[in-house]
Design a protein around this motif. Structure first.
Motif, PDB file in Angstrom:
ATOM      1  N   MET A  83      82.151  -3.183  -6.931  1.00  0.00           N
ATOM      2  CA  MET A  83      81.245  -2.381  -7.172  1.00  0.00           C
ATOM      3  C   MET A  83      81.470  -1.785  -8.838  1.00  0.00           C
ATOM      4  N   VAL A  84      80.326  -1.650  -9.641  1.00  0.00           N
ATOM      5  CA  VAL A  84      80.187  -0.590 -10.578  1.00  0.00           C
ATOM      6  C   VAL A  84      79.546   0.318 -10.290  1.00  0.00           C
ATOM      7  N   GLY A 104      84.146 -13.289  -7.229  1.00  0.00           N
ATOM      8  CA  GLY A 104      83.255 -13.309  -6.175  1.00  0.00           C
ATOM      9  C   GLY A 104      81.979 -12.459  -6.548  1.00  0.00           C
ATOM     10  N   ILE A 105      81.880 -11.601  -5.063  1.00  0.00           N
ATOM     11  CA  ILE A 105      80.468 -10.957  -5.504  1.00  0.00           C
ATOM     12  C   ILE A 105      80.493  -9.502  -6.651  1.00  0.00           C
ATOM     13  N   THR A 106      79.403  -9.569  -7.335  1.00  0.00           N
ATOM     14  CA  THR A 106      79.525  -7.821  -8.085  1.00  0.00           C
ATOM     15  C   THR A 106      78.280  -7.432  -7.766  1.00  0.00           C
ATOM     16  N   LEU A 133      72.094  -5.414 -15.312  1.00  0.00           N
ATOM     17  CA  LEU A 133      71.481  -5.362 -13.806  1.00  0.00           C
ATOM     18  C   LEU A 133      71.082  -6.758 -12.961  1.00  0.00           C
ATOM     19  N   GLY A 134      70.641  -7.313 -14.699  1.00  0.00           N
ATOM     20  CA  GLY A 134      69.979  -8.625 -12.876  1.00  0.00           C
ATOM     21  C   GLY A 134      71.371  -9.278 -12.822  1.00  0.00           C
ATOM     22  N   GLY A 135      72.226  -9.228 -13.372  1.00  0.00           N
ATOM     23  CA  GLY A 135      73.450  -9.779 -12.886  1.00  0.00           C
ATOM     24  C   GLY A 135      74.479  -9.947 -11.552  1.00  0.00           C
ATOM     25  N   TYR A 136      73.730  -8.575 -11.433  1.00  0.00           N
ATOM     26  CA  TYR A 136      74.518  -7.916 -10.173  1.00  0.00           C
ATOM     27  C   TYR A 136      73.952  -8.794  -8.610  1.00  0.00           C
ATOM     28  N   ASP A 137      74.807  -8.888  -7.755  1.00  0.00           N
ATOM     29  CA  ASP A 137      74.287 -10.031  -6.778  1.00  0.00           C
ATOM     30  C   ASP A 137      73.283  -8.834  -5.568  1.00  0.00           C
ATOM     31  N   LEU A 343      77.909  -6.239   2.279  1.00  0.00           N
ATOM     32  CA  LEU A 343      78.180  -7.053   0.813  1.00  0.00           C
ATOM     33  C   LEU A 343      79.126  -8.239   2.067  1.00  0.00           C
ATOM     34  N   LEU A 344      79.111  -8.392   2.935  1.00  0.00           N
ATOM     35  CA  LEU A 344      79.371  -9.323   3.936  1.00  0.00           C
ATOM     36  C   LEU A 344      78.148 -10.228   4.062  1.00  0.00           C
TER      37      LEU A 344
END
Length: 361
Positions: A83-84, A104-106, A133-137, A343-344
């Motif tokens: 997470m950023v 994993g997920i971002t 922005l569009g690249g984050y899950d 997140l899960l």
């Protein structure tokens, strides 16, 4: 799960509300059995004011610049979620780095959503671009309401979820301390908040020299004409927040202009003061009534007259109702459970999706 967070600051609450927000959320998240690594850009203004250099609930490490993130590449790649946060220095490049190496997920946690979107609209956001922005899950937003639909529809977010600030109720609770002030305010100076502070605290202080006021927070200009009955506190570390609120008959909530325009943007100070049972006087914005019942758990004010009238009314019942509202839905434990569930769900989707041709190449 293993979570890596790259945020503005965890070690220092000086001049920012991000630190206390991250501390409450991540402490409760770790208590649910998860591992957390927090990566913080080492900058002098936070290094000089660190009030949590060695947190018990997570590992805290520092990096000097973008190149310094290379030392953490494998940890970022191996994490279940990365997470950023908003306002991270060179956050656009940090986000691109994370998205490029994470298996994993971002996700992005925006603790300043209306300010971020206004900056994106001007093409002047220093920590986020539309492409990243569009690249984050997941786009976690401290603003809820209609902004979530706008994030997905207009800004390309894959999934926007509200993640309001929260409060550690073990640290923020009613304390038996002497009352020192009739009305207090805790917040860093902001040009767009200052007119409201003038209207709702400084002007009432001028009109009621018999009452006592306090303003705590850094970066206020030296040319502000504070009335003699206003106590100024340059910086108040989080360990002293609860006592500050509990020493106040009322406390003031002042909202930035972009947050008022968006609505549904509760400051962490609302939940912290409420958890202490301190009655809150606030400016108005859409969605506030969904958190605290106006007139019962919070007092809304438009001008000095409203504030002065509020200061002359009994306060205990309002503070008790505010505390009940916080305990019912805004504790760090409740927020961490919500965060974990989101997140899960994203991890499950990520693990079961079909790889793109690019990923298979």
């Amino acid at each position: 799960m293993k979570l890596v967070v790259l945020g503005l600051s965890l070690s220092s609450s000086w001049g920012n509300g991000h630190a206390t927000t991250f501390r409450a959320l991540l402490s409760a998240f770790a208590a649910r059995g998860h591992e957390v690594l927090f990566l913080e850009r080492d900058v002098p203004w936070y290094a000089e004011h660190r009030d949590l250099p060695d947190p018990e609930f997570c590992e805290l490490a520092y990096y000097d610049d973008l190149a310094g993130l290379e030392a953490f590449r494998e940890l970022i790649a191996a994490a279940d979620a990365v997470m950023v946060g908003s306002y991270v220095p060179e956050g656009t490049a940090v986000g691109a780095f994370v998205q490029g190496c994470s298996r994993g997920i971002t996700c992005f946690y925006d603790i300043d959503t209306p300010v971020t979107l206004a900056a994106l609209d001007r093409g002047a956001c220093e920590y986020l671009s539309r492409e990243v922005l569009g690249g984050y899950d997941i786009y976690f937003s401290f603003t809820g309401g209609e902004t979530l639909a706008r994030l997905e529809r207009d800004y390309g977010a894959r999934s926007a979820r509200a993640l309001y600030c929260s409060v550690d109720t073990a640290r923020y609770r009613p304390l038996d301390v002497p009352t020192r002030w009739d009305l207090s305010y805790l917040g860093t100076y902001s040009p767009d908040r200052q007119p409201t502070l003038e209207r709702l605290l400084i002007e009432p202080a001028r009109r009621r020299p018999d009452l006592r006021f306090a303003v705590a927070g850094p970066q206020y200009p030296e040319d502000i004409a504070w009335p003699a009955n206003v106590t100024r506190i340059e910086h108040l570390p989080p360990a002293e927040h609860a006592a500050f609120y509990c020493a106040s008959r009322f406390t003031l909530n002042v909202t930035r202009a972009d947050m008022i325009a968006a609505g549904w943007s509760p400051s962490v100070r609302l939940f912290e003061a409420g958890a202490c049972g301190t009655p809150i006087i606030s400016d108005r914005w859409r969605g506030l009534d969904e958190l605290f019942a106006p007139g019962e758990a919070i007092i809304l004010a438009d001008g000095a007259e409203d504030v002065i009238a509020a200061l002359d009314r009994p306060a205990r019942a309002i503070g008790a109702a505010a505390r009940a509202a916080v305990l019912a839905g805004h504790t760090a434990q409740q927020r961490a459970a919500q965060f974990e569930a989101d997140l899960l769900a994203a991890i499950h989707t990520h693990q079961n999706r079909t790889p793109s041709r690019r990923e298979m190449a």
